[in-house]
Design an enzyme around this catalytic site. Structure first.
Site, short mmCIF file in Angstrom:
data_model
loop_
_atom_site.label_atom_id
_atom_site.label_comp_id
_atom_site.label_asym_id
_atom_site.label_seq_id
_atom_site.Cartn_x
_atom_site.Cartn_y
_atom_site.Cartn_z
N HIS A 82 1.38 -5.22 -5.32
CA HIS A 82 2.54 -4.34 -5.48
C HIS A 82 3.65 -5.08 -6.21
O HIS A 82 3.91 -6.25 -5.94
CB HIS A 82 3.05 -3.91 -4.09
N ASP A 161 9.45 7.37 5.28
CA ASP A 161 10.10 6.58 4.23
C ASP A 161 10.60 7.48 3.11
O ASP A 161 11.69 7.28 2.57
CB ASP A 161 9.15 5.52 3.66
N ARG A 168 19.03 7.44 1.81
CA ARG A 168 19.69 6.17 1.44
C ARG A 168 20.20 6.23 0.01
O ARG A 168 21.27 5.71 -0.31
CB ARG A 168 18.72 4.99 1.61
N SER A 183 10.84 -0.30 3.85
CA SER A 183 10.43 0.83 3.03
C SER A 183 9.17 0.49 2.23
O SER A 183 8.16 1.22 2.26
CB SER A 183 11.59 1.20 2.09
N LYS A 187 4.72 1.57 3.23
CA LYS A 187 3.73 2.22 2.36
C LYS A 187 2.52 1.32 2.15
O LYS A 187 1.38 1.77 2.12
CB LYS A 187 4.39 2.57 1.01
#
Ligand code: URA
Length: 440
Positions: A82, A161, A168, A183, A187
């Site tokens: 990621h 999220d 947010r 957050s 995921k």
């Protein structure tokens, strides 16, 4: 339990229990707790922070708000990768087939681009027929058969999220490290690979502008993953100029294919090898970083990574001819050269400006619903450390609209910082945290 008491407790800087955090996350996800109370709590967190235990409980509660993938049908140690988001970041397109060519199963869920950063799903849309809307059976089946698959994030992946992030975003509470870490990791944990390799970008084109913040975020995310039983690595990498030379979907895909042919830009390949090394080590395919890098290099030299990429494109419905003939990929009809006006050395290229220039061309998304033009983008001919003279071409703009091309032109020229002194070698990799330990 009352939301009022939870907000009040955090306002006073006190520790929230797992039950309180789960009460908030579940109540907000199912609509029982209103936006204004959760906004107040998020703001209290911005001022008072959360400790490692609270951050872990928040992450796990968000993970559990939706489906957690069951990857047990896939053999071997599953690895995920990621990036916190950058400009010109086509790393996944190169790294995933390299790992898969070594037999490492990569089951990856990717997002679409938003704002000045791009997304893997959009880049893959350059292959006619390509689909990321796979059923779970197709996803698992492809990873077992060819060792890689990339699918779009399903609606039911960490829905808490999704809701919290949207809140947010409009209440100035995005930039709190623990909230960001929770957050992202909610995921990743829902996608449920055994090992997760994070590319945490730092610099003007990144979420984390300073190295200090990037390291802090990396440490928090690694800790969450380790506590959740995952093998974790974070590589902190430079985003003080775009990564590689190409920015924009089809140009980036072309550069990824060039890289798979052994012709990748130096800065880009440095990041690819650093992340790849972590993936190979996590999968237990090498004992040392040196061995891991050697294995990865072989996938490029022998062409197995390129063939794996073609196999992957075909397996997800795309036309694999485009992999072997990248000149078939669409590029904008208008090509405009952005010219330099002073002598000197490139000291910095504001990556965010280049990302915004691509957005101005229509190559990115202003809102989730925006249509994007895959064929537009920017090819940089000068990078940090290059000597330039007035009249040199800094970059080529690929556009389909002259007005937009001119707007991008202004942004590109502003993005280049040119000074009298040599920039010196800036390392692409700032540090590596492996399973909680700083190893570089
Ligand atoms: N990316 C995410 O997924 N979440 C954040 O909070 C910030 C960046």
């Amino acid at each position: 339990m009352r939301m009022y008491d939870i907000i009040n407790k955090k306002k006073r800087g006190r520790h929230l229990s797992e039950e309180e955090i789960r009460f908030m996350v579940n109540g907000y996800t199912n609509g029982e707790i209103p936006d204004y109370q959760v906004s107040a709590l998020m703001m209290a967190v911005c001022f008072q922070g959360m400790d490692a235990e609270e951050t872990l409980h928040l992450t796990l509660a968000m993970r559990d708000s939706g489906e957690v993938l069951d990857l047990s049908a896939i053999e071997g140690i599953k690895v995920d990768k990621h990036s916190t988001g950058g400009v010109g970041d086509k790393t996944s397109l190169v790294l995933t087939p390299m790992a898969a060519a070594l037999g490492i199963p990569v089951a990856k869920m990717s997002g679409r681009g938003l704002g000045h950063t791009g997304g893997t799903i959009d880049k893959l849309a350059c292959f006619p027929g390509f689909s990321t809307a796979l059923s779970k059976e197709q996803f698992y089946g492809n990873v077992n058969r060819i060792k890689m698959a990339i699918m779009g994030q399903t609606a039911n992946l960490a829905p808490a999220d999704k809701k919290l992030y949207a809140l947010r975003d409009v209440t100035a509470t995005v930039d709190q490290l623990s909230l960001i870490a929770a957050s992202i990791m909610s995921k990743k944990l829902a996608a449920n690979a055994d090992a997760i390799v994070l590319d945490v970008k730092t610099g003007n084109g990144a979420f984390m502008k300073t190295e200090e913040d990037a390291f802090a975020l990396a440490r928090e995310m690694v800790q969450i993953g380790v506590d959740a039983g995952k093998q974790m690595s974070a590589v902190i990498t430079d985003m003080d100029q775009p990564l590689g030379n190409a920015v924009g979907n089809s140009l980036e895909v072309k550069e990824a294919i060039l890289s798979l042919n052994g012709l990748g830009p130096k800065d880009f390949m440095e990041v690819v090898y650093a992340l790849g090394t972590e993936m190979v080590l996590a999968a237990g395919r090498a004992e040392t970083p040196g061995q891991a890098k050697e294995l990865l290099e072989q996938t490029i030299q022998t062409g197995t990574a390129l063939d794996k990429f073609a196999e992957f494109v075909e397996a997800q419905g795309g036309d694999k001819r485009f992999v072997y003939q990248p000149e078939l990929l669409p590029v904008g009809n208008i090509q405009l050269q952005a010219m330099n006006t002073e002598d000197g050395i490139v000291s910095r290229i504001l990556a965010e400006e280049i990302g915004l220039a691509t957005l101005a061309l229509g190559g990115g998304r202003l809102t989730k619903e925006s249509e994007i033009d895959l064929s537009v983008g920017i090819l940089l001919h000068k990078k940090r450390g290059d000597m330039v003279r007035a009249g040199d071409t800094l970059a080529t703009i690929y556009a389909n609209d002259m007005e937009k091309a001119k707007e991008a032109y202004g942004k590109i020229v502003r993005a280049y910082e040119i000074g009298p002194d040599p920039a010196g070698e800036v390392p692409m990799v700032k540090g590596i945290i492996r399973n909680g330990r700083m190893v570089q």
